[in-house]
Scaffold this active site. Sequence first.
Site: not given
Ligand code: 2PG
Ligand code: MG
Length: 417
Positions: A198, A235, A278, A305, A328, A358
């Site tokens: 990222e 996170d 997170e 998350d 997301k 990511s």
């Molecule tokens: C997260 C995301 C973004 P990924 O864990 O919050 O940082 O990672 O898209 O790999 O789940």
């Molecule tokens: Mg996360």
Amino acid sequence: MAKILDVRGRKVWDSRGRATVEAEVVVGRGSTPLGTGRAIAPSGASTGSGEAKAIDARQAVQNINSRIRDGLRALSASDQAVVDARLIELDGTADKHRLGANALVAVSLACAHAEAAAAKMPLWKKLAGERRVALPVPQIQIFGGGAHAGRRVDIQDYMVICVGAGSFAESLEWTAQIYAAAGVRLAKRNALQGVADEGGYWPAFKSNEEGLAELVGAIADAGLEPGRDVAIALDIAATQMYRGGAYHLALENRALSSGQLHAVLMRWVERYPIVSIEDPFAEHDAEAMRAFTKEAGERIQVVGDDFFVTSAKRVKNANGACNTVLLKPNQVGTVTETLACWDAAKAAGFRAIVSARSGETEDVSIVHLAVGWGVPQLKVGSFARSERMAKWNEALRIEEGLGAKALPFPARKLFRQ
Ligand code: 2PG
Ligand code: MG
């Protein structure tokens, strides 16, 4: 009323050089096109097991160009909920693996863009309607780790929140200084291994805590005051380090019980200006999440998350676990379901953060969702790589366009009460 005239899919490539799905939707009246929208599906590396399932990009594109196109054509485009309900029905599975969550999210977002284009408005404005809006407060990664950096450090995201900034633009000014200062510090110590997925530095730390000390140092080197001007968000992405009932900190060669990890995190909260953590515990370790939220939740954001996977139902059933929801769209599959999760967060008295993945692209849809829905925080990765900068820059354009019409930037209100 505008109808969907056409839906097209194509295979494109993301920031990790992996195939992903782009969708284009044309809306119009009769056979006259009024607006075209386009969106690209992102993809995660540290995914929650409850996420909607992406499928092979080529297959997802084929699905868009056949079943989804046939199923959406002639549908009224003005109601996103109707479009998304049709997408869900066409797929017919709980985790969206038949047509692919990547196909669905690209089409759903492209529909939203097409509608906004037909109304001759930017998407954020179409979503906000008459409501006044504020720019969201950015969480910006400085060091990357976990699944995004070969697990060189166990913690996935070491981020900053410019809690004292008066605007989005000022947050980015400060972040630019911190990002540069952090790079200089790492280079001096020979601890810089490149950039992670990222855009954050890929560091060679000796312990996970060293990242916190370095971050505080970088904030100070940038001429800012840790805690007062700029705070820290983490996170942990703890699902990634959970095996056989223990949390494995590979960097430190030790395995911790939930209680021990709880103690480590609490010590960090005491020692460093941390305002947000997170996924401090794994997606199924709800009890640990509850205990941690109980103890730390008054002081910091405890963000779910992998734990919530943008599911309104999971937020409603949180039962004391977490106090903030990461949103997301591709975790759940459609714009309407993402909005439902934000509504559930508000109903529960939770905060929320719109987040990128990511694996990203030039697509900036999530910035519009955050502004248009009034979600007060935004996380899109670090301060390098154009798939990240495209989103920060889009927010700058929106802030400039709003001028004095914007509601006050919420950083101080959220974090410095
Ligand atoms: C997260 C995301 C973004 P990924 O864990 O919050 O940082 O990672 O898209 O790999 O789940
Ligand atoms: Mg996360």
